[in-house]
Write a protein that holds these residues in place. Sequence first.
Motif, short mmCIF file in Angstrom:
data_model
loop_
_atom_site.label_atom_id
_atom_site.label_comp_id
_atom_site.label_asym_id
_atom_site.label_seq_id
_atom_site.Cartn_x
_atom_site.Cartn_y
_atom_site.Cartn_z
N THR A 45 -98.37 -29.69 -12.47
CA THR A 45 -99.36 -28.99 -13.54
C THR A 45 -100.84 -28.78 -12.79
O THR A 45 -101.43 -28.41 -13.11
CB THR A 45 -99.02 -30.29 -14.37
N GLN A 85 -97.10 -26.63 -20.12
CA GLN A 85 -96.20 -26.99 -20.02
C GLN A 85 -95.74 -28.10 -21.17
O GLN A 85 -94.61 -27.73 -22.01
CB GLN A 85 -96.16 -28.73 -18.91
N ASP A 159 -95.54 -22.88 -16.76
CA ASP A 159 -95.29 -24.43 -16.39
C ASP A 159 -94.06 -25.04 -17.21
O ASP A 159 -94.14 -25.20 -18.42
CB ASP A 159 -96.41 -25.30 -16.44
N GLU A 160 -92.99 -25.23 -15.66
CA GLU A 160 -91.29 -25.83 -16.55
C GLU A 160 -91.47 -24.90 -17.55
O GLU A 160 -91.13 -25.79 -18.69
CB GLU A 160 -92.32 -27.43 -17.27
#
Length: 312
Positions: A45, A85, A159-160
């Motif tokens: 991140t 995220q 992000d993820e």
Amino acid sequence: MTSSAIAVSGLRKAYGDKAVLDGIDFEVAAGSVFSLLGPNGAGKTTTVNILTTLLTADAGTVRVAGHDLATATKQVRAAIGVTGQFAAVDDLLSGRENLQLMADLKRVRSGGQVVGGLLERFDLVESADKLASTYSGGMRRKLDLAMTLVGSPQIIFLDEPTTGLDPRSRRTMWSIVRELVAEGTTIFLTTQYLEEADQLADRIAVLDGGRLVAQGTSDELKRQIPGTHVRLRFTDAGELDAATRLLDGALRDDEELTLRVPSDGESKSLRALLDRLDEHTINAQEFSVHTPDLDDVFLALTGRTSEEAIAK
Ligand SMILES: Nc1ncnc2c1ncn2[C@@H]1O[C@H](COP(=O)(O)OP(=O)(O)OP(=O)(O)O)[C@@H](O)[C@H]1O
Ligand SMILES: [Mg+2]
């Protein structure tokens, strides 16, 4: 302009005296998927935040869409889309309103049409006019990604994107990523899932301890590590001893009562191996052929399994 959508060199970031990014370098070709792979706390991140202008690096140079991050922040922002995220969805608005707000902010022409198209693409038409607070986790992630696509940015950071999603929603995300790439979009994706990187990424970089410990295509990474082997499990230590004496070059694990035997995995050599055990009346309780996957790569590179690393 170069053909690199993203070029990073000597990137460093510390929090206090803790170096999170300890000098990392990589390039992402335009129109490709680049995956940054690493366990919890590896600095994924942090990297995304720096590349998307939300955080300032301590050192290093970064070019995004041909612009220097340090001097052309505005141009970088205009070229990118980010799905963080944690979802950027406004709970007090409906799905449609969230998208419309984004279209207004980005001054997208015929925003209503764009919003309608995205609702359809993400299978959110039925819930379009319900408050986002009533959405499931998977629906929120999909809405969040749809919001990122408003205005068709040329580079997208995810992000993820699939952490916590059920297998079906994960597949939906994957197919949308593939569609975007087919349209020429560049994707920078972080993930904890080796399988996800394996499925989607043209290039993978493994982040561990503040450094990129490996970079390459999934096949290149797999080639760096010991190859195919047969795994034999025995019911007791006596059988394991006998088998170890018989099979040269096998690696034993006393706790698991297993032997790892190098092999090309072809049926002829597998039959020969079983015949040899038979001749010596050694009985393996379990017999499996194992080809290296990205989990093996992670283990070989970091000395930990991906699960241990994540649990850490
Ligand atoms: N604002 C901050 N202040 C101090 N330390 C921070 C801050 N933000 C992140 N860190 C630390 O930096 C390290 C990297 O964090 P980061 O969020 O980038 O990891 P990550 O790879 O995204 O992890 P995850 O998979 O859990 O999302 C962690 O050790 C974290 O505790
Ligand atoms: Mg993170």
